[in-house]
Design a protein around this motif. Structure first.
Motif, short mmCIF file in Angstrom:
data_model
loop_
_atom_site.label_atom_id
_atom_site.label_comp_id
_atom_site.label_asym_id
_atom_site.label_seq_id
_atom_site.Cartn_x
_atom_site.Cartn_y
_atom_site.Cartn_z
N SER A 137 0.83 -1.20 0.00
CA SER A 137 0.00 0.00 0.00
C SER A 137 0.87 1.25 0.00
N SER A 138 2.05 1.20 0.63
CA SER A 138 2.90 2.40 0.56
C SER A 138 3.41 2.60 -0.87
N GLN A 139 3.67 1.50 -1.58
CA GLN A 139 4.07 1.61 -2.98
C GLN A 139 2.95 2.21 -3.83
N PHE A 140 1.72 1.81 -3.50
CA PHE A 140 0.57 2.34 -4.24
C PHE A 140 0.50 3.87 -4.12
N TYR A 141 0.64 4.38 -2.87
CA TYR A 141 0.56 5.83 -2.68
C TYR A 141 1.70 6.52 -3.41
N HIS A 142 2.86 5.87 -3.42
CA HIS A 142 4.02 6.44 -4.10
C HIS A 142 3.71 6.60 -5.59
N VAL A 143 3.22 5.52 -6.20
CA VAL A 143 2.96 5.54 -7.65
C VAL A 143 1.85 6.53 -7.99
N ILE A 144 0.75 6.44 -7.26
CA ILE A 144 -0.40 7.28 -7.65
C ILE A 144 -0.08 8.76 -7.49
N ASN A 145 0.67 9.10 -6.44
CA ASN A 145 0.99 10.52 -6.26
C ASN A 145 2.01 11.00 -7.28
N HIS A 146 2.77 10.07 -7.83
CA HIS A 146 3.76 10.43 -8.82
C HIS A 146 3.09 10.72 -10.16
N ILE A 147 2.09 9.90 -10.54
CA ILE A 147 1.55 10.04 -11.89
C ILE A 147 0.19 10.73 -11.95
N SER A 148 -0.42 11.01 -10.80
CA SER A 148 -1.72 11.65 -10.86
C SER A 148 -1.63 13.06 -10.27
N GLU A 149 -2.41 13.96 -10.83
CA GLU A 149 -2.37 15.32 -10.30
C GLU A 149 -3.20 15.46 -9.05
#
Ligand code: UDP
Ligand code: MG
Length: 309
Positions: A137-149
């Motif tokens: 889940s920490s990886q998920f937050y990392h990815v989504i905050n990187h690619i989503s505005e």
């Protein structure tokens, strides 16, 4: 007095519902508000609906419920509850008491001050949860905050209280694929986050398997970002560039030593499989977005109500 609506999605929660109401109403009784409860029975297969009916019989003005014709998922339940709520303020809570009711007065006070339109909560730790689950889940937050505005706060729960103004903004988002964490952030307004330590369920078991969480994460990313769609473009550019360099190398080698033998059967197979894999992956990603567009284009209702009281 202002009215506070409490929205509670429930799926197979016959054990938690009778514990939830006294715990929460005890706290709300000390607050300067009138309360209204909206329990959502998300197509439960146990006696959840009966427990809701019992509460409704006991407190007909205060406790209401909506029962779905089948299980539509928590996001649909939340939406139904928010639509039914009539309060000046709304709070969304899980029925398993993992969202500490003791935080309600603080949340309300922060909204009253007028400085914030929404008070959210986030867990500072994940005790009692599998390590691998926390890591993913920490990886998920990392990815989504990187690619989503749209900013998704790590560890944020759905437990949040908001004003009628913000609620109306959330309700105006009628999209079929609902990812609440994204929707609450997307509508804007000033949100304050309160931290708390993880609390385990009072009763029952969680319905979230690893594969369900994984799908939820993928849906969240796709609903709030189109970055995965550019994967084909990036890979295509990269591979075309590499192929061009390789071509130059082959031509030069031929000029310098025309008799050099050709070899590399194994590497050829690897390259072909690699290219095939990238192409299928890219088509798959496009397919996912097309599927989501398809579902949205059908304009099906987000949920279907069987009874409402
Ligand atoms: N829930 C729901 N529909 C579903 C699954 C869950 O309404 O299909 C409700 C559930 O009853 C609970 C809340 O959503 O009130 C959170 O579920 P759970 O406690 O299983 O999730 P977790 O706390 O582990 O994230
Ligand atoms: Mg829970």
């Amino acid at each position: 007095m202002p009215k506070l609506s409490v929205v509670v999605p429930c799926y197979n929660e016959e054990e938690s519902i009778p514990l939830f109401y006294p715990a929460v109403s005890k706290i709300i009784a000390q607050m300067p508000v009138d309360a209204e409860y909206w329990f959502i029975d998300d197509g439960s297969r146990d006696h959840s609906l009966m427990e809701m009916e019992k509460l409704h019989q006991k407190y007909p003005d205060e406790v209401h419920y909506v029962s779905f014709s089948r299980n539509f998922g928590k996001e649909a339940g939340l939406y139904a509850g928010l639509q039914a709520a009539t309060g000046d303020y709304v709070v969304v809570m899980d029925v398993d008491l993992q969202d500490p009711p003791a935080m309600l007065p603080t949340m309300y006070k922060d909204l009253q001050s007028g400085e914030y339109d929404c008070v959210g909560t986030r867990r500072t730790d994940r005790t009692g949860e599998a390590k691998i689950k926390s890591f993913l889940s920490s990886q998920f937050y990392h990815v989504i905050n990187h690619i989503s505005e749209t900013e998704i706060i790590p560890g944020a729960r759905d437990y949040r209280m908001m004003t009628r103004q913000m609620l109306n903004a959330v309700l105006s988002m009628t999209e079929y694929n609902r990812f609440s964490k994204g929707i609450f952030s997307w509508v804007g307004f000033r949100t304050k986050y309160l931290d708390y330590h993880n609390v385990e369920r009072v009763a029952g078991t969680t319905d979230w398997s690893m594969s369900k969480l994984f799908r939820y994460a993928l849906d969240g990313i796709m609903d709030f970002s189109d970055a995965p769609l550019s994967i084909a473009t990036w890979f295509g550019t990269l591979i075309a560039g590499l192929a061009f360099i390789a071509l130059i190398v082959v031509v030069i080698r031929h000029i310098v030593s025309p008799n050099a033998s050709a070899f590399g059967w194994a590497s050829l197979i690897c390259i072909i499989l690699f290219m095939g894999g990238i192409q299928l992956l890219s088509i798959g990603i496009v397919g996912k977005y097309v599927g989501k567009t398809y579902m949205q284009a059908k304009h099906r209702p987000i949920y279907i109500i069987k009874t409402k009281k």
